[in-house]
Design a protein around this motif. Sequence first.
Motif, PDB file in Angstrom:
ATOM      1  N   PHE A  34     -18.964  -8.451 -23.578  1.00 13.62           N
ATOM      2  CA  PHE A  34     -19.250  -8.596 -22.149  1.00 13.62           C
ATOM      3  C   PHE A  34     -19.375 -10.068 -21.769  1.00 13.62           C
ATOM      4  O   PHE A  34     -18.869 -10.501 -20.727  1.00 13.62           O
ATOM      5  N   GLU A  35     -20.043 -10.837 -22.631  1.00 14.71           N
ATOM      6  CA  GLU A  35     -20.191 -12.267 -22.344  1.00 14.71           C
ATOM      7  C   GLU A  35     -18.835 -12.954 -22.335  1.00 14.71           C
ATOM      8  O   GLU A  35     -18.545 -13.793 -21.474  1.00 14.71           O
ATOM      9  N   GLN A  37     -15.901 -11.450 -21.708  1.00 15.45           N
ATOM     10  CA  GLN A  37     -15.159 -10.948 -20.553  1.00 15.45           C
ATOM     11  C   GLN A  37     -15.652 -11.611 -19.272  1.00 15.45           C
ATOM     12  O   GLN A  37     -14.851 -11.926 -18.374  1.00 15.45           O
ATOM     13  N   TRP A  38     -16.939 -11.833 -19.185  1.00 17.00           N
ATOM     14  CA  TRP A  38     -17.533 -12.473 -18.004  1.00 17.00           C
ATOM     15  C   TRP A  38     -16.970 -13.871 -17.804  1.00 17.00           C
ATOM     16  O   TRP A  38     -16.781 -14.324 -16.669  1.00 17.00           O
ATOM     17  N   ARG A  39     -16.660 -14.548 -18.902  1.00 18.67           N
ATOM     18  CA  ARG A  39     -16.112 -15.906 -18.833  1.00 18.67           C
ATOM     19  C   ARG A  39     -14.584 -15.908 -18.882  1.00 18.67           C
ATOM     20  O   ARG A  39     -13.979 -16.963 -19.047  1.00 18.67           O
TER      21      ARG A  39
END
Length: 241
Positions: A34-35, A37-39
């Motif tokens: 998730f981290e 994908q967030w970036r």
Amino acid sequence: MFVQDALARFAASPFAHTLLALTTAFILGTAIGFERQWRQRNAGLRTNVLVAVGAAAFSDLGMRLLGVEGATRIIAYVVSGIGFLGAGVILKDGANIRGLNTAATLWCSAAVGTFAGSDMPAEATTLAVFVLAGNTLLRPLVNWVNRRPITPEVTEAEYRVHAICSPEHVSDVRDLLDEKLDAAALPVRSVETLSDTEDQVELAAILVPTSAAEKELDAVVMALERSPLVHSATWSVETTA
């Protein structure tokens, strides 16, 4: 017949361990992914989840078939195999290399999965926390370091002294670069031609030292500019890889 054999071999307790391992890997891989994908990284949520779950599945399979020895063998192959996957996200963009951090994150996701598959959920969780901390908490520190100016006194870098001259004076200016830099105790590794036109040629002397004083480089540039053969001179610095 196949179904009957499968049911006969089914054991609830080992299956429960496998389910726990895969669930742990899935949750922790989701947190790491998730981290990413967030970036908007190349390897995001699904990739990290699949890497973690796959590593957990292989480790758990080795554990169930051959015990600790089997898990150890499988983990060795996971470590080497994940390198090929990581190489796929590393891109060369001119002189820059992109994707190294993403590849390292995939490598760590595989480690999280192997911990989970080896019945070590606490260790898997701890590693996932450290991976997330490395990708988030250290970001402000990285940005601060990257904003610092490149200073000759403290930076290990590649130094170049540039000289622009007429095409007919290239050979003499090469010798002049060697002479002035040698006098300043700044030996030259090589001299490159950066640009070559009908009117002028830009030469760049690459220095051997990885650190130099700004005053020394300024003095060399001033000495070069005093020569009638040199139109202009300057120096530059770039960090080494």
